[in-house]
Design an enzyme around this catalytic site. Structure first.
Site, PDB file in Angstrom:
ATOM      1  N   GLY A  27       0.833  -1.209   0.000  1.00  0.00           N
ATOM      2  CA  GLY A  27       0.000   0.000   0.000  1.00  0.00           C
ATOM      3  C   GLY A  27       0.857   1.244   0.000  1.00  0.00           C
ATOM      4  O   GLY A  27       2.058   1.182  -0.282  1.00  0.00           O
ATOM      5  N   ASN A  28       0.275   2.379   0.292  1.00  0.00           N
ATOM      6  CA  ASN A  28       1.053   3.616   0.432  1.00  0.00           C
ATOM      7  C   ASN A  28       0.400   4.511   1.477  1.00  0.00           C
ATOM      8  O   ASN A  28      -0.659   4.185   2.008  1.00  0.00           O
ATOM      9  CB  ASN A  28       1.227   4.307  -0.927  1.00  0.00           C
ATOM     10  CG  ASN A  28      -0.085   4.761  -1.511  1.00  0.00           C
ATOM     11  OD1 ASN A  28      -0.762   5.644  -0.968  1.00  0.00           O
ATOM     12  ND2 ASN A  28      -0.489   4.157  -2.626  1.00  0.00           N
ATOM     13  N   ARG A  29       1.029   5.644   1.766  1.00  0.00           N
ATOM     14  CA  ARG A  29       0.617   6.471   2.905  1.00  0.00           C
ATOM     15  C   ARG A  29      -0.486   7.466   2.601  1.00  0.00           C
ATOM     16  O   ARG A  29      -0.787   8.336   3.418  1.00  0.00           O
ATOM     17  CB  ARG A  29       1.823   7.236   3.454  1.00  0.00           C
ATOM     18  CG  ARG A  29       2.884   6.350   4.033  1.00  0.00           C
ATOM     19  CD  ARG A  29       4.001   7.212   4.614  1.00  0.00           C
ATOM     20  NE  ARG A  29       5.211   6.439   4.818  1.00  0.00           N
ATOM     21  CZ  ARG A  29       5.414   5.640   5.852  1.00  0.00           C
ATOM     22  NH1 ARG A  29       4.489   5.498   6.776  1.00  0.00           N
ATOM     23  NH2 ARG A  29       6.544   4.973   5.967  1.00  0.00           N
ATOM     24  N   SER A  30      -1.099   7.395   1.446  1.00  0.00           N
ATOM     25  CA  SER A  30      -2.162   8.366   1.118  1.00  0.00           C
ATOM     26  C   SER A  30      -3.324   8.239   2.097  1.00  0.00           C
ATOM     27  O   SER A  30      -3.802   7.136   2.377  1.00  0.00           O
ATOM     28  CB  SER A  30      -2.663   8.122  -0.315  1.00  0.00           C
ATOM     29  OG  SER A  30      -3.817   8.893  -0.543  1.00  0.00           O
ATOM     30  N   ALA A  96      -3.573   7.994  -5.055  1.00  0.00           N
ATOM     31  CA  ALA A  96      -2.181   7.529  -5.126  1.00  0.00           C
ATOM     32  C   ALA A  96      -2.237   6.060  -5.558  1.00  0.00           C
ATOM     33  O   ALA A  96      -2.282   5.149  -4.722  1.00  0.00           O
ATOM     34  CB  ALA A  96      -1.504   7.685  -3.774  1.00  0.00           C
TER      35      ALA A  96
END
Ligand code: CTP
Length: 220
Positions: A27-30, A96
């Protein structure tokens, strides 16, 4: 009446989660805050908003937003294909999206048997680029760019490559900008080569700046 009354707007927001096995993902930090702030503000101004959102922990404040929840980049792509039709007036792509996804998703939990584990990742579809190729004369297309180096150059390249009307640049070098914070500092680059820099402010105030910039681009 506002210039946005009755305008049909599609917004993407949040991260995507790309599964590795039944319990793990990339995943990512968005946080989704920028996209949700835009959706709420636009809906409060009379726009008909469809929000395609990756997994986030926030909610829309406005009741009249059509929320479509997705998890992966592939699901977000499918939803955008379904909803970014000729009927849409505006597309704002704030998500994102993962650029790569595991080639193989294990059906069972991967056990820690080996000292090294290699995952093969394959490119996902560039949703915004595809929507840029489909874009009709009456449609306005807006993208985001999150950069760390040569920020304006890279944002300009994305603006051209993805056939956008304008792009909102966030630099991770700016304190208070980017992921998981309530503030943002943006620069807007448009297809007429105009570059406009904004001060650091709350994402809700940034949403208003973006909408003010958007209004002259809207076709009657
Ligand atoms: N985007 C998208 N689909 C993708 C990747 C990005 O729709 N698979 C959109 C984002 O929502 C954003 C814009 O494209 O509006 C730019 O995203 P960004 O991650 O900054 O750029 P990339 O095109 O992915 O390029 P790179 O990661 O190499 O900088």
């Amino acid at each position: 009446m506002t210039p946005l009354s009755g305008k049909k707007i599609l917004i993407t927001a949040g991260p995507t989660y790309e599964p590795i096995d039944p319990v793990r993902f990339i995943g990512n930090r968005s946080s989704g805050k920028m996209g949700y702030a835009l959706a709420d503000q636009l809906a409060s101004m009379g726009a008909i908003v469809t929000l395609i959102s990756g997994p986030v922990s926030i909610q829309c404040q406005q009741k009249n937003i059509h929320l479509i929840r997705v998890e992966t980049a592939a699901q977000m792509y499918e939803a955008c294909c379904d909803y970014f039709t000729e009927q849409m007036d505006i597309g704002i792509y704030a998500a994102a999206v993962a650029d790569y996804t595991p080639k193989v998703v294990s059906d069972s939990k991967i056990k820690k048997n080996d000292e090294e584990l290699q995952l093969t990742l394959v490119k996902t579809k560039d949703i915004l680029k595809e929507m840029g190729q489909r874009k009709k004369e009456h449609q306005v297309l807006v993208g985001f760019a999150l950069e760390t180096d040569e920020e304006e150059y890279h944002a300009q390249q994305k603006l051209i490559k993805k056939n956008l009307d304008f792009i909102i640049l966030n630099s991770l070098k700016d304190v208070g900008a980017g992921f998981a914070v309530d503030t943002n500092k943006i620069t807007i680059l448009d297809k007429y080569n105009k570059i406009t820099k904004f001060e650091l402010k709350a994402k809700t105030a940034v949403a208003i700046d973006i909408i003010d910039y958007l209004i002259p681009f809207i076709h009657a």
